[in-house]
Structures are given as structure tokens and as C-alpha cells.
Motif scaffolding. Sequence first.
Motif, short mmCIF file in Angstrom:
data_model
loop_
_atom_site.label_atom_id
_atom_site.label_comp_id
_atom_site.label_asym_id
_atom_site.label_seq_id
_atom_site.Cartn_x
_atom_site.Cartn_y
_atom_site.Cartn_z
N LYS A 61 -23.04 7.74 -17.53
CA LYS A 61 -21.71 8.14 -18.00
C LYS A 61 -20.98 6.94 -18.60
CE LYS A 61 -21.25 11.79 -14.60
NZ LYS A 61 -20.46 12.32 -13.48
N ALA A 62 -20.13 7.22 -19.58
CA ALA A 62 -19.36 6.17 -20.24
C ALA A 62 -18.56 5.36 -19.22
CB ALA A 62 -18.44 6.76 -21.30
N ALA A 63 -18.04 6.02 -18.20
CA ALA A 63 -17.23 5.33 -17.19
C ALA A 63 -18.05 4.33 -16.37
CB ALA A 63 -16.58 6.35 -16.26
N ASP A 64 -19.37 4.48 -16.37
CA ASP A 64 -20.24 3.59 -15.61
C ASP A 64 -20.75 2.40 -16.42
OD1 ASP A 64 -19.97 5.27 -13.42
OD2 ASP A 64 -21.77 6.44 -13.94
N ARG A 65 -20.38 2.33 -17.68
CA ARG A 65 -20.83 1.21 -18.51
C ARG A 65 -20.12 -0.07 -18.09
NH1 ARG A 65 -20.11 4.01 -24.37
NH2 ARG A 65 -21.70 5.59 -24.11
N GLY A 66 -20.86 -1.17 -18.21
CA GLY A 66 -20.24 -2.46 -18.00
C GLY A 66 -19.51 -2.87 -19.25
N ILE A 67 -18.32 -3.41 -19.11
CA ILE A 67 -17.55 -3.86 -20.26
C ILE A 67 -17.26 -5.34 -20.08
CG2 ILE A 67 -15.40 -3.60 -21.56
CD1 ILE A 67 -15.35 -0.68 -20.64
N PHE A 68 -17.69 -6.13 -21.07
CA PHE A 68 -17.43 -7.56 -21.03
C PHE A 68 -17.32 -8.09 -22.45
CE2 PHE A 68 -21.95 -6.81 -20.62
CZ PHE A 68 -22.54 -7.71 -21.47
N GLY A 69 -16.99 -9.34 -22.59
CA GLY A 69 -16.86 -9.95 -23.91
C GLY A 69 -15.66 -10.86 -23.96
N ASN A 70 -15.10 -11.01 -25.16
CA ASN A 70 -13.94 -11.86 -25.37
C ASN A 70 -13.07 -11.23 -26.46
OD1 ASN A 70 -15.12 -12.59 -27.89
ND2 ASN A 70 -16.32 -14.17 -26.88
N ASP A 71 -12.16 -12.01 -27.05
CA ASP A 71 -11.26 -11.44 -28.05
C ASP A 71 -11.96 -11.10 -29.37
OD1 ASP A 71 -11.62 -14.16 -28.61
OD2 ASP A 71 -9.64 -14.35 -29.52
N ASN A 127 -28.00 -6.05 -18.56
CA ASN A 127 -28.15 -7.22 -19.44
C ASN A 127 -28.56 -8.46 -18.63
OD1 ASN A 127 -27.47 -5.58 -21.52
ND2 ASN A 127 -25.57 -6.60 -22.05
N ARG A 128 -29.35 -8.20 -17.63
CA ARG A 128 -29.89 -9.24 -16.74
C ARG A 128 -28.80 -10.02 -16.03
NH1 ARG A 128 -35.33 -10.63 -20.05
NH2 ARG A 128 -36.26 -8.63 -19.63
N ARG A 129 -27.70 -9.35 -15.76
CA ARG A 129 -26.61 -9.93 -14.97
C ARG A 129 -26.66 -9.29 -13.58
NH1 ARG A 129 -21.39 -10.70 -18.75
NH2 ARG A 129 -22.45 -11.70 -20.46
N PRO A 130 -27.05 -10.04 -12.57
CA PRO A 130 -27.17 -9.46 -11.24
C PRO A 130 -25.83 -8.98 -10.69
CG PRO A 130 -27.62 -11.83 -11.20
CD PRO A 130 -27.40 -11.44 -12.62
N GLY A 131 -25.91 -7.95 -9.84
CA GLY A 131 -24.73 -7.48 -9.15
C GLY A 131 -23.85 -6.53 -9.94
N THR A 132 -24.34 -6.00 -11.09
CA THR A 132 -23.51 -5.10 -11.89
C THR A 132 -23.53 -3.68 -11.37
OG1 THR A 132 -25.30 -4.49 -13.40
CG2 THR A 132 -23.99 -6.46 -13.98
N GLY A 133 -24.54 -3.34 -10.57
CA GLY A 133 -24.70 -1.96 -10.13
C GLY A 133 -25.37 -1.08 -11.17
N ARG A 134 -25.68 -1.64 -12.35
CA ARG A 134 -26.39 -0.90 -13.39
C ARG A 134 -27.86 -1.32 -13.37
NH1 ARG A 134 -22.07 -3.01 -15.49
NH2 ARG A 134 -23.18 -4.41 -16.88
#
Length: 178
Positions: free
Chosen positions: A7-17, A27-34
Motif C-alpha cells: 500500500k502507498a501508506a506503507d512506502r518509505g519516504i526519504f530524501g532532501n529538498d 533499499n538495503r536500509r535495515p529496520g524499515t519494516g519493508r
Amino acid sequence: MEPQLFKAADRGIFGNDKFRIQSVLSNRRPGTGRPDNFGRLIVFNDDIVSPGGFLGMHPHQNIEVITILLEGSEYQEDDLGTKTELLTDHVQLISSGSGIMHSSGNPSGASNARNLQIWFEPRVRDTKPEVQLKAIDLREKTDRWHLQISPDGAHGSLIIKQDAWLSKGRFSTGTSPS
């Protein structure tokens, strides 16, 4: 393999401006739950690049990098000498193999660019790097699937070094894709 709903609500959101990344996988980031992967699929991102957003030269190795431009345009360059402006509906496949340096960014001073980034681990490692581009105007070709990527280049598709097929389509309201 059983279908999975992300679901869209379960996506990880990250980045910058300059970059907003919505990720289905970890994306090989541990602990995301994905999940870390879905078979050989290791990245599936919906990216938004702000006007003037630019990611300088960076390496890729032994990854099949698919970019599907959904909105706007992006400029891409690599150390093989490829210089490309991706436009809406363009599909680019970078088979990074033994290694490639690559940069990309949004050349617009006013509009966001939006793309899907899809990464697969290749079937064979350390091959010669190459970049392929497919441009198809789907506005004139609605209500059916168009093969974009395949392992054998069927129907003029880009050739990926993995057992993966990717099709795109634009469908009229009420039309059922088949």
C-alpha cells in the motif's frame, strides 16, 4: 511466488529538498519494516526530483537500473560518453556490469520530474556496462500493453540481463488491461 500488496501508506519516504523518494522496498536500509527484496528485484522507488535537482557522478556496479520517466524531463550522463535527456514515457536501462559512473538531474527551473527507479540484480555479474533507451509515445497507443524490457529483446524491447519483463500501457477509463 504469492502476490503481495504494498500500500502507498506503507512506502518509505526519504530524501532532501531536491529528491523525494517513495520506496516499496528497504533499499538495503535495515529496520524499515519493508522487505529487502522481491526475488532479484531490490529497488522499486517512485522518485520526485525538484527543479534543478541534480545527483552528481556516482557509481553503479552489477545492477540493472531501470528509469521510467513519468513526468517532466531528466538529463543523464555517464562515463561511457552517453548524454541523454529523458522525456515523459522514455525508458532507460543501465546495465552497470563491471562498473559505470553516472549522473542525473532535472534540467527544468520550474517543474518537478517524476520517475520510477527499478533495480534488479543481474543474472551474470561483471559484464560490459551499457546504456539503452526506448522512447514510445503511449498517448497514441492506448488500451494495450507495450513490452519495454525483456531478457531477449522481443518486440524491440530493451535487453535486461535478468529474467524480467516490463510492459507499460495507458488505458481508457473502464478498459480492462489484458
